[in-house]
Design a protein around this motif. Structure first.
Motif, short mmCIF file in Angstrom:
data_model
loop_
_atom_site.label_atom_id
_atom_site.label_comp_id
_atom_site.label_asym_id
_atom_site.label_seq_id
_atom_site.Cartn_x
_atom_site.Cartn_y
_atom_site.Cartn_z
N THR A 124 -7.56 -0.37 -12.03
CA THR A 124 -8.55 -1.23 -11.39
C THR A 124 -8.05 -2.67 -11.29
O THR A 124 -7.01 -3.03 -11.85
N ARG A 125 -8.82 -3.48 -10.62
CA ARG A 125 -8.48 -4.88 -10.45
C ARG A 125 -8.41 -5.61 -11.78
O ARG A 125 -7.50 -6.42 -12.01
N ARG A 184 -4.47 7.31 -10.29
CA ARG A 184 -5.02 6.74 -9.07
C ARG A 184 -4.96 5.21 -9.13
O ARG A 184 -5.09 4.60 -10.19
N ILE A 185 -4.80 4.61 -7.96
CA ILE A 185 -4.76 3.15 -7.84
C ILE A 185 -5.87 2.73 -6.90
O ILE A 185 -5.89 3.12 -5.73
N ALA A 186 -6.79 1.94 -7.40
CA ALA A 186 -7.91 1.48 -6.58
C ALA A 186 -7.41 0.50 -5.53
O ALA A 186 -6.49 -0.29 -5.80
N PRO A 187 -7.98 0.52 -4.32
CA PRO A 187 -7.57 -0.45 -3.28
C PRO A 187 -7.69 -1.89 -3.76
O PRO A 187 -6.88 -2.75 -3.39
N GLU A 188 -8.72 -2.17 -4.60
CA GLU A 188 -8.89 -3.54 -5.10
C GLU A 188 -7.73 -3.94 -6.00
O GLU A 188 -7.40 -5.13 -6.10
N ALA A 189 -7.11 -2.97 -6.68
CA ALA A 189 -5.95 -3.29 -7.53
C ALA A 189 -4.77 -3.72 -6.68
O ALA A 189 -4.03 -4.64 -7.05
N LYS A 219 0.83 -1.20 0.00
CA LYS A 219 0.00 0.00 0.00
C LYS A 219 0.87 1.25 0.00
O LYS A 219 0.59 2.22 -0.71
N GLU A 233 -7.96 5.43 -13.56
CA GLU A 233 -7.78 4.71 -12.30
C GLU A 233 -7.40 3.27 -12.61
O GLU A 233 -8.04 2.61 -13.43
N SER A 275 -5.49 -7.21 -5.46
CA SER A 275 -5.34 -8.17 -6.56
C SER A 275 -3.87 -8.46 -6.84
O SER A 275 -3.49 -9.61 -7.08
N HIS A 309 1.75 6.08 -7.42
CA HIS A 309 0.78 7.11 -7.80
C HIS A 309 1.47 8.45 -8.03
O HIS A 309 1.16 9.17 -8.99
#
Length: 731
Positions: A393-394, A201-206, A188, A391, A209, A195
């Motif tokens: 994403t996963r 942006r980086i999604a938390p789900e990415a 994280k 962004e 994953s 970033h």
């Protein structure tokens, strides 16, 4: 230059550095450094695990008000190995080594940090400066300095052999890959830095994953096969790079508009979609042109400043030479310029004041820098506007990993619950005639991953018994593919290679004093690299009895310590062992399957100790395979012909065989003593050469029919269908 970099200077090179997820390891490292003996550290771990980050974190901790003074007082120095040996001259290198040692001697509480000990040893050997190892060892032994040396697992042997006192003077720290919350915290933090670099942006789900994929799977790609947390960070970085290039190549929203345009039916809808596409494209091209203009202006401005700086350097050098010449000759300044202003200009120039020419160049540089700053602000604003809708994403991370690993994105996207729910059905597609084994294995895996289990033991442990060629090894391969999406995730040990007493050393490492002692063992090293495995120990009856002591420890504790002292866990593994003990009972047609199983179980009980057999869920997971019946053999052979058809259809040739011919072939050639292996072998030896020769002769096209001739026990290839009912092999 003594080629030592002070800790605060080294830390300043990475101002955004922050050590996260390694509090336990940092405390252990600090505790070793304040000992009276063995207070130097040999920090070992796989590449990418974070050895260098831990040492940098030690320096950063000195700024923490809660850090004990015992650590704050330590004076950390990083050795610049590349700069030391880049001198090339052996004499200069030796002089530099002497200065390094003297600096460490006269600096209280000094700690030397060597980031890659292998590089130092090899460079010292190549330059005839191997005495640096002795000098450092002597300094450590005398108590005048300490050291932290970093090494990868595979280099441990080389380092321990470089000096006999290393084991005595250094305390060994095996830095393992972070897991759980620690790993998530580190990745994280890495995502925050990515970033800042990519401006996306980086999604938390990415992030989740990336951790999930790189923890579960291994790739041969150089950047993704190192240790955690680097694997996860590298995957995010690569996914961002790919996504960034793709997103910056087309207008945002254009793909959706083109899809809508393709689905439009009425002329009005088509015209409206075309208008929107044109408008979006026009705005996008306008922004792209602005970016190119701003970039060109930035590039030209930077080039102009470089030229001005060269002019400034030349002007200053010329003026310095003129002043030196005037001073040497005793001449007065030239009288070409008259008046008080000119006289003062000459006087101030000689006194160190800037000349008019120098001042003019500097003013130009300052002016250009202001303009470049404004231009860069405009460039950053425009690129930020473009990136604002982006962004990671996963799904993007999944696709990137699929491209790297070769595993399809659909398999990667299938969640664990779906895989477990479909596990039994998936195994039955590959394993025929052994439904009772498939059901028991699938239920055990489901229980281990969803229900209650002892987390200190392997997820499941099975012993498979039965005749040869009935699917004991095949089911292990099928399980690896079903759970880990890759049959190669199976790690197989042929126990016929471990028949000698010393074979145990191959699994866990050679005993002290023997060649290769420091290298560790094949099994333990494999588990250190990837603890999520399906392990197959094939034909265990061929292994030396001492090997079973290793098996007993794995099955009992789920842990194994190699000869170097590194402990590996088997808690994420599934262990399958096969044996041919009791095979004659299954081939005896006078015995039922239940009778053969009971007799085989009795034979196994006489062969192995009860404490070993009881480790298989109280012998409940010692499962017997039955000999294959004819319908199962027909399914296996049908699958073999299907594979042939898929292969040769690429050359325009389609292979067909009727159910009747296939059944006649199986009845004539199936031998229970050989099992399913005999028929595919016959096909490969006697049928495929005919097909291959047809392709090479150029006579292969369309459909060919395989007709079995019982009288000669061979296949005949025909162009027309010999039977009225033919089942296509490609079905």
């Amino acid at each position: 230059m003594n080629h030592l970099i002070r800790g605060d200077e080294y830390l300043a090179r990475t101002p955004q550095f922050k050590l996260v997820g390694r509090d336990k390891e940092l405390k252990r490292l600090s505790a070793i450094l304040v000992r009276s003996k063995a207070n130097s550290v040999l920090l070992v771990g796989p590449g990418g695990v974070g050895c260098s980050a831990l040492c940098l974190g030690l320096q950063a901790s000195k700024q923490n008000p809660n850090t004990p003074f015992d650590i704050v007082s330590k004076r950390l120095f990083w050795l610049d190995t590349d700069a030391l040996f880049s001198q090339g001259d052996g004499g200069k290198i030796n002089e530099s080594i002497d200065r390094i040692v003297k600096t460490l001697y006269r600096t209280p509480e000094s700690v030397l940090i060597i980031e890659d000990m292998r590089d130092l040893i090899e460079a010292a050997r190549n330059n005839g400066s191997t005495h640096i190892i002795n000098a450092l060892t002597l300094a450590i032994k005398s108590g005048k300095t300490q050291a932290i040396i970093e090494a990868r697992d595979e280099d441990l042997d080389l380092i321990l052999k470089s000096h006999s006192d290393i084991r005595e003077l250094f305390t060994f720290i095996d830095l393992e890959e972070p897991v759980g919350d620690d790993l998530h915290e580190i990745v994280k933090d890495s995502a925050v830095q990515l970033h800042a670099f990519h401006k996306i942006r980086i999604a938390p789900e990415a992030v989740d994953s990336a951790i999930e994929l790189t923890s579960k799977y291994r790739s041969r790609d150089g950047g993704i096969n190192r240790a955690q947390p680097e694997r996860s960070s590298n995957l995010l970085d690569r996914a961002l790079s790919t996504y960034r290039l793709n997103a910056h190549g087309v207008a945002p929203g254009l793909a959706a508009l083109e899809t809508r345009r393709a689905l439009a039916k009425s002329p009005t809808e088509i015209a409206a979609a075309d208008a929107e596409i044109a408008a979006v494209s026009a705005v996008w091209h306008e922004k792209q042109e602005k970016i190119r203009v701003l970039y060109k202006r930035q590039r030209d401005g930077e080039t102009a400043i470089l030229e001005l700086e060269e002019q400034l350097a030349t002007q200053l050098l010329d003026e310095q030479k003129n002043r030196a010449a005037n001073t040497d000759t005793g001449n007065a300044p030239p009288q070409a310029s008259t008046g008080r202003i000119a006289a003062f200009a000459r006087l101030s120039s000689g006194a160190g004041f800037e000349s008019e020419a120098v001042r003019t160049i500097k003013e130009q540089i300052a002016k250009y820098q202001v303009e470049l700053a404004k231009n860069k602000t405009a460039f950053d604003t425009l690129t930020s506007e473009i990136n604002s809708h982006l962004e990671l994403t996963r799904d993007i991370v999944l696709q990137e990993f699929a491209d790297i690993s070769g595993i399809s994105a659909s398999k990667l996207n299938e969640n664990e619950r779906e895989k477990l729910r479909n596990l039994e059905a998936g195994l039955k597609k590959r394993i025929f005639g052994q439904d009772h084994v498939v059901a028991q294995l699938a239920n055990a895996v489901k229980t281990a991953r969803v229900g209650r289990r002892n987390n200190e033991k392997p997820q499941a442990a099975f012993m498979f018994m039965g005749p040869s060629g009935v699917g004991k090894t095949e089911i292990a391969k099928a399980l690896a593919e079903a759970l880990l999406d890759d049959e190669k995730a199976l790690t197989r040990f042929d126990m016929s290679e471990y028949m000698e007493k010393h074979a145990v050393s191959r699994l866990i490492g050679a005993p002290p004093g023997y060649e290769g002692f420091e290298a560790g063992g094949i099994l333990t090293n494999a588990m250190r690299k990837n603890p999520i495995r399906v392990l197959l120990f094939d034909e265990i009856e061929k292994a030396h009895p001492d090997v079973f002591n290793v098996f007993l420890q794995i099955l009992s504790d789920g842990r194994l310590t190699d000869n170097v002292g590194r402990t590996v866990s088997f808690s994420e593994s599934i262990i399958i062992m096969t044996t041919n003990i009791g095979q004659p009972h299954f081939l005896d047609r006078s015995m039922t399957f239940a009778e053969a199983s009971a007799a085989a179980q009795e034979d196994v009980g006489k062969t192995y100790r009860s404490e070993f057999l009881n480790r298989f869920a109280g012998r409940q997971n010692i499962v017997c395979f039955n000999r294959l019946d004819l319908p199962s053999i027909e399914k296996i052979v049908r699958r073999e012909f299907d594979g042939m058809d898929r292969t040769y259809s690429q050359d325009g040739l389609h292979i067909r065989i009727s159910d009747a011919d296939l059944k006649a072939f199986c009845e004539a050639h199936y031998d229970p003593a050989i099992g399913a292996r005999g028929l595919p072998g016959f096909i490969q030896t006697n049928v495929e050469p005919i097909i291959v020769n047809m392709i090479l002769d150029g006579s292969a096209s369309g459909e060919v029919y395989l007709h079995y001739k019982p009288e000669t026990q061979s296949f005949e290839v025909k162009r027309s269908n010999p039977d009225e009912k033919v089942k296509a092999a490609s079905r």
